[in-house]
Write a protein that holds these residues in place. Structure first.
Motif, PDB file in Angstrom:
ATOM      1  N   GLU A 593       0.817  -1.210   0.000  1.00 54.03           N
ATOM      2  CA  GLU A 593       0.000   0.000   0.000  1.00 54.03           C
ATOM      3  C   GLU A 593       0.854   1.264   0.000  1.00 54.03           C
ATOM      4  O   GLU A 593       0.464   2.286  -0.574  1.00 54.03           O
ATOM      5  CB  GLU A 593      -0.966   0.005   1.185  1.00 54.03           C
ATOM      6  CG  GLU A 593      -0.312  -0.181   2.536  1.00 54.03           C
ATOM      7  CD  GLU A 593      -0.162  -1.647   2.898  1.00 54.03           C
ATOM      8  OE1 GLU A 593       0.064  -1.910   4.092  1.00 54.03           O
ATOM      9  OE2 GLU A 593      -0.287  -2.517   2.010  1.00 54.03           O
ATOM     10  N   ARG A 700      -6.000  -1.246   1.004  1.00 51.50           N
ATOM     11  CA  ARG A 700      -6.211   0.181   1.246  1.00 51.50           C
ATOM     12  C   ARG A 700      -7.071   0.745   0.132  1.00 51.50           C
ATOM     13  O   ARG A 700      -6.843   0.497  -1.049  1.00 51.50           O
ATOM     14  CB  ARG A 700      -4.883   0.927   1.284  1.00 51.50           C
ATOM     15  CG  ARG A 700      -4.984   2.399   1.686  1.00 51.50           C
ATOM     16  CD  ARG A 700      -3.599   2.985   1.875  1.00 51.50           C
ATOM     17  NE  ARG A 700      -3.668   4.309   2.466  1.00 51.50           N
ATOM     18  CZ  ARG A 700      -3.473   5.453   1.798  1.00 51.50           C
ATOM     19  NH1 ARG A 700      -3.221   5.416   0.500  1.00 51.50           N
ATOM     20  NH2 ARG A 700      -3.518   6.613   2.419  1.00 51.50           N
ATOM     21  N   PHE A 723      -8.509   0.953   5.480  1.00 58.18           N
ATOM     22  CA  PHE A 723      -7.398   0.007   5.411  1.00 58.18           C
ATOM     23  C   PHE A 723      -7.748  -1.242   6.211  1.00 58.18           C
ATOM     24  O   PHE A 723      -8.487  -1.177   7.205  1.00 58.18           O
ATOM     25  CB  PHE A 723      -6.099   0.636   5.946  1.00 58.18           C
ATOM     26  CG  PHE A 723      -6.132   0.960   7.415  1.00 58.18           C
ATOM     27  CD1 PHE A 723      -5.743   0.028   8.368  1.00 58.18           C
ATOM     28  CD2 PHE A 723      -6.543   2.211   7.847  1.00 58.18           C
ATOM     29  CE1 PHE A 723      -5.782   0.327   9.717  1.00 58.18           C
ATOM     30  CE2 PHE A 723      -6.580   2.518   9.196  1.00 58.18           C
ATOM     31  CZ  PHE A 723      -6.198   1.574  10.136  1.00 58.18           C
TER      32      PHE A 723
END
Length: 956
Positions: A593, A700, A723
């Motif tokens: 992410e 995410r 997330f």
């Protein structure tokens, strides 16, 4: 031609002595140039005589100077200068010398009207008719005059209630000013002062200033800096014909930082054929307030027409001092500008009215509230805020303790945060015990979250909130205070407090250096991002690069740093910094992410020069992972319509990077940009989504609702970041990103959270669950199975108040404000038996804009106000099936909504307060739409049943 300013500057630059010669000739020959009967031969003879005289006097002892001037290098300049001088003598008539001010009498008519900006009829206003006698008392060679004005028989005219009624005379205070005299000092085209009786009504004095201001004009074409009743402006003079010229005023200082968004000010002068003064004058002014399509317009025009009769000639004075001594004792010199008045601060509401509005605003907080309730609530916010900004701490403290307010304390604390005043902070901090060990958490969060969005917060309060962030005993309050102080400092710096933002930056940098854990660093890095400062880029980049260390929690702090860089000014991301971010995006040691966030930021800032992205595409093709390839190519596809160079990039790549194997990416990460269909005031709503997944499960997701205008400017209204961690046990793993054996990364614990940004201000993160046990507890308990409030926010868009001067001698008190109300509700259903899940997200937005204009004079008042409201809704539904493989279907749609506009005009003038009211309402229905999210999503939706709409699976 009358405009030779640029040519004279060229001559002066080429030879100062030659320019001095022409200047001398201009002064010597000025009387001859104005006499049409002088022949061309006489003009040339006079020119030669003047040149010879100048050379004899100035250069008789310097023969070399004469030879230099007459040398060949200046022969062309001499020729052009002589031609310009000869052609500049344009005759103004057939007889006599030009006289700027001769005794003359004018019919005067001044009209002021207020109206809807989109209409040309059914306005409200007034008209003043009078006779103005003008005569010079003293003059000095047509360059300086002391003028006498007699204003006779002024009368107020008003229009009847019928839309087609004409203006009729009405009794007013003007009837007591049958004949009044005032004087003005005119020198070199400007009225330096006006002599009036200061004991007269202010509006009468201002009207006399406006009449004297109309006779302020220059002889030559060009631009001049002038000051009159409109304030300091740039005046452009243009010749229309031999007897007509005009003045265009622009760049007026009083229009800056006011509600005036567009102004047109033109005055046309018509000279008498006999060149003995101005025959006619017409001044027209059009001012647009608030918004070019939804606001209010004010128009004023004044017409002067020469009368057949001439006024009585006053006794002439030999000198200016004698003329000044002869003035009546009651007359005093005053500047030409209008006296300042306070802007319209809005109506001050009583406590009972405040409570009624709080109830109306609170009704829109419930998830079941309708669009009409949301519109009324947004309009109520605009009514309440001026009163709360002006209230004292004592009054606000009593209001917080009022028993009828207890059920609306959250709304009140939110509004007090938007006020941003010292009184509001004092009242709230005492009521909620914000610095104590056990403050009222939800009220503290409401106040601090709203304070971060205040348009013009008090600087001392910003510093107190910053201190609270370091000293508060409650960790949630401390974190919220740091974020709020930084965001408020940014908004205060936008309003002019530049040193405050720097002080907050230094304090956050010192606090960041003292942090011993990543949670502390994460909050402070988010606060640094709220400052939106260019000089914080190196600090943020340093912490972003620490994400490759692999230490627990380092990725969260690094991700916060990258998010902060994404909202920094564009000039902060230089090429060298983008190169370092690129290396972070390609570093395999960094979390997925974090790499995706850095990659997305690099692509957006490289779009105008996309050549370095070719290397990024090659490295990702060789190393992967597929999820980052999807982010790269889908972000580029979203930016290609706006960047031509980026559209040409694929054709420049090697063939291997353009093949089907390079373009067919597995995975479920996506980047989407969709138009919502929400439009208004030149802005349109755009929904942007970046989803990063691994193994089919979301890692995410960032979804932003932005407003964009036609020039490409973008404003973040709302950003939702979600997330998750450690959910592989529910959905299986991914062979590409989940290696086994010694190379396998350490197992992550189940966790999930939510982060919100409103108006570019990052709010405190919310943890949804931490650990698999807590997650299962929420599942079995049915947490959020019904719509649950996630966000309630008020985003003030603008709040301006000013007192704009009109050339008619009145100040237009104006106010323009707009607010956006956001309500985000969410619900979730999870079935471990059927291995399915459904999530629903509903965003309810309500915007209200209010523009008002008021003319308050001694003979009455004229008001106009326009209110525009709209309440669109966005719904997102996600169905997840993880029985065997992961299948995700997302349906996004906007509901049908109505944009309403109401314009109210009112006039109360004259001795009997003749009243005229006009009201207009209009509604425009905007159809809803379903947003397409791509063919793979549509294919999945055809196989998964929607929870709320059986035929929604047909796709977009």
């Amino acid at each position: 031609m009358r405009d030779q300013h640029s040519l004279w500057k060229l001559i002066a630059k080429a030879n100062p002595q030659l320019f001095a010669c022409f200047k001398f000739m201009h002064a010597q020959m000025r009387p001859i140039r104005k006499v049409p009967e002088v022949t061309w031969l006489a003009r040339i003879h006079s020119l030669i005589v003047a040149c010879a005289y100048y050379l004899l006097v100035k250069y008789v002892t310097s023969v070399s100077a004469v030879s230099r001037i007459m040398s060949g290098q200046y022969l062309f300049v001499w020729f052009v200068g002589v031609c310009c001088w000869l052609t500049a003598a344009v005759p103004r008539g057939d007889h006599g010398e030009l006289k700027l001010f001769a005794p003359v009498s004018y019919d005067v008519e001044t009209t002021v009207l207020l109206n809807d900006v989109t209409r040309k009829d059914k306005e409200v206003g007034y008209k003043i008719k009078a006779i103005l006698d003008l005569a010079p008392v003293w003059s000095n060679q047509q360059t300086e005059f002391f003028l006498k004005f007699d204003l006779r028989s002024p009368k107020l005219y008003l229009r009847g209630k019928h839309v087609n009624a004409d203006f009729m005379p009405y009794d007013s205070v003007w009837d007591s000013y049958k004949d009044s005299t005032f004087y003005a000092h005119w020198k070199n085209g400007e009225v330096s002062s006006i002599y009036v009786d200061p004991e007269e009504l202010l509006d009468v004095v201002n009207y006399k200033k406006s009449l004297a201001s109309l006779l302020q004009f220059q002889i030559l074409d060009g631009e001049y800096n002038e000051t009159d009743v409109s304030g300091p402006c740039v005046a452009l003079y243009e010749t229309i014909s031999d007897s007509v010229f005009r003045k265009i005023k622009r760049s007026c200082i009083e229009d800056i930082d006011s509600t005036v968004i567009e102004a047109r000010r033109i005055t046309r002068y018509t000279l008498n054929p006999k060149l003995n003064g101005v025959d006619a004058l017409y001044a027209d002014e059009l001012v647009t307030l608030g918004d070019p399509t939804l606001g209010i317009k004010a128009r004023a025009w004044t017409r002067l027409e020469r009368r057949v009769e001439s006024p009585n000639l006053p006794s002439r004075a030999n000198t200016l001092s004698i003329a000044l001594q002869a003035l009546p004792a009651a007359l005093k010199p005053l500047p030409l500008t209008l006296a300042s008045v306070g802007p319209d601060a809005g109506d001050v509401l009583s406590d009972e009215e405040l409570i009624a509005f709080l109830e109306k605003i609170g009704q829109s907080d419930i998830p079941e509230a309708g669009s009409r309730e949301a519109e009324e609530a947004a309009e109520a916010v605009l009514r309440v805020l001026p009163t709360l900004r002006a209230a004292t701490a004592q009054r606000l403290g009593v209001l917080l303790e009022h028993p009828d307010v207890h059920s609306h304390l959250s709304v009140l604390c939110r509004l007090l945060g938007l006020a941003g005043t010292r009184a509001a902070y004092t009242a709230v901090s005492e009521f909620v015990q914000i610095s104590g060990e056990d403050p009222i958490q939800h009220l503290s969060a409401e106040y601090l979250g709203a304070f971060s969005l205040a348009l013009d917060p008090d600087e001392s309060v910003v510093l107190d909130v910053l201190r609270l962030g370091e000293e508060a005993r409650s960790e949630p309050v401390a974190d919220s205070a740091l974020l709020a102080a930084a965001a408020a400092a940014y908004r205060a710096s936008s309003a002019g407090a530049s040193t405050l933002s720097q002080a907050v930056r230094d304090a956050l940098a010192r606090s960041l250096a003292r942090c011993k854990d990543d949670q502390c660093r994460t909050v402070r890095l988010q606060a640094v991002g709220n400052l939106h400062r260019e000089d914080t880029a190196d600090l943020l980049l340093e912490h972003a690069l620490r994400g490759v260390s692999g230490a627990a929690g380092a990725g969260d702090a690094a991700l916060a740093a990258v998010d902060a860089l994404s909202v920094a000014p564009e000039r902060a991301l230089t090429f060298s910094r983008l190169d370092r971010l690129t290396e972070l995006a390609l570093d395999e040691r960094a979390p997925l992410e974090l790499r995706a966030a850095a990659l997305d930021l690099v692509v957006q800032n490289r779009a105008h020069l996309p050549v370095p992205l070719a290397r990024v595409a090659r490295v990702l093709y060789e190393r992967g992972p597929h999820e980052l390839r999807r982010v790269l190519w889908q972000r580029m596809a979203a930016l290609m319509p706006e960047h031509e160079d980026l559209r040409r990039l694929p054709s420049m790549l090697k063939p291997v990077l353009r093949g089907w194997d390079a373009q067919a990416h597995s995975g479920t990460s996506s980047v989407l940009v969709r138009e919502t269909g929400w439009e208004g005031a030149g802005w349109r709503g755009v929904l942007e989504s970046v989803q990063v997944a691994r193994g089919g499960l979301l890692r995410r997701g960032v979804t932003s609702l932005r407003a964009r205008d036609s020039r490409g400017h973008s404003v973040d209204a709302l950003t939702v970041r979600v997330f998750t961690r450690g959910l592989e046990a529910f959905g299986g793993g991914d062979a590409e990103t989940s290696p086994e054996g010694e190379d396998a990364p350490p197992a992550e614990g189940a966790a999930g959270g939510l982060a919100l940004s409103v108006g570019g201000a990052r709010m405190r993160d919310v943890t949804l669950f931490n650990g698999q046990a807590e997650l299962l507890g929420h599942v079995w308990a049915g947490t959020a199975s019904t719509p649950t409030a996630v966000l309630r926010a008020l985003l003030p868009l603008t709040a301006l108040a000013s007192a704009a001067p009109l050339h008619a001698g009145v100040r237009l008190r104006t106010r323009h404000s707009a607010v956006l109300q956001l309500a985000l509700d969410a619900s979730a259903h999870v079935s471990l038996w059927y291995r399915t899940a459904r999530g629903e997200l509903a965003l309810r937005a309500a915007a209200a804009a209010y523009t008002s204009a008021t003319l308050q004079t001694a003979w009455g008042s004229v008001t106009a106000n326009a209110t525009t409201t709209v309440a669109p809704r966005l719904r997102i539904g996600a169905d997840l099936d993880f029985y065997s493989t992961v299948a995700l279907c997302v349906r996004t749609r906007t509901d049908e909504h109505v944009r309403r506009r109401r314009v109210m005009l009112a006039s109360h003038q004259g001795v009997r307060r003749h009243t005229v009211r006009r009201t207009r309402t209009e509604e425009r229905r905007v159809a809803g739409r379903t947003l397409a999210l791509g063919r793979p999503n549509d294919d999945t939706c055809r196989t998964l049943r929607s929870g709320d709409d059986d035929d929604a699976g047909a796709g977009a």
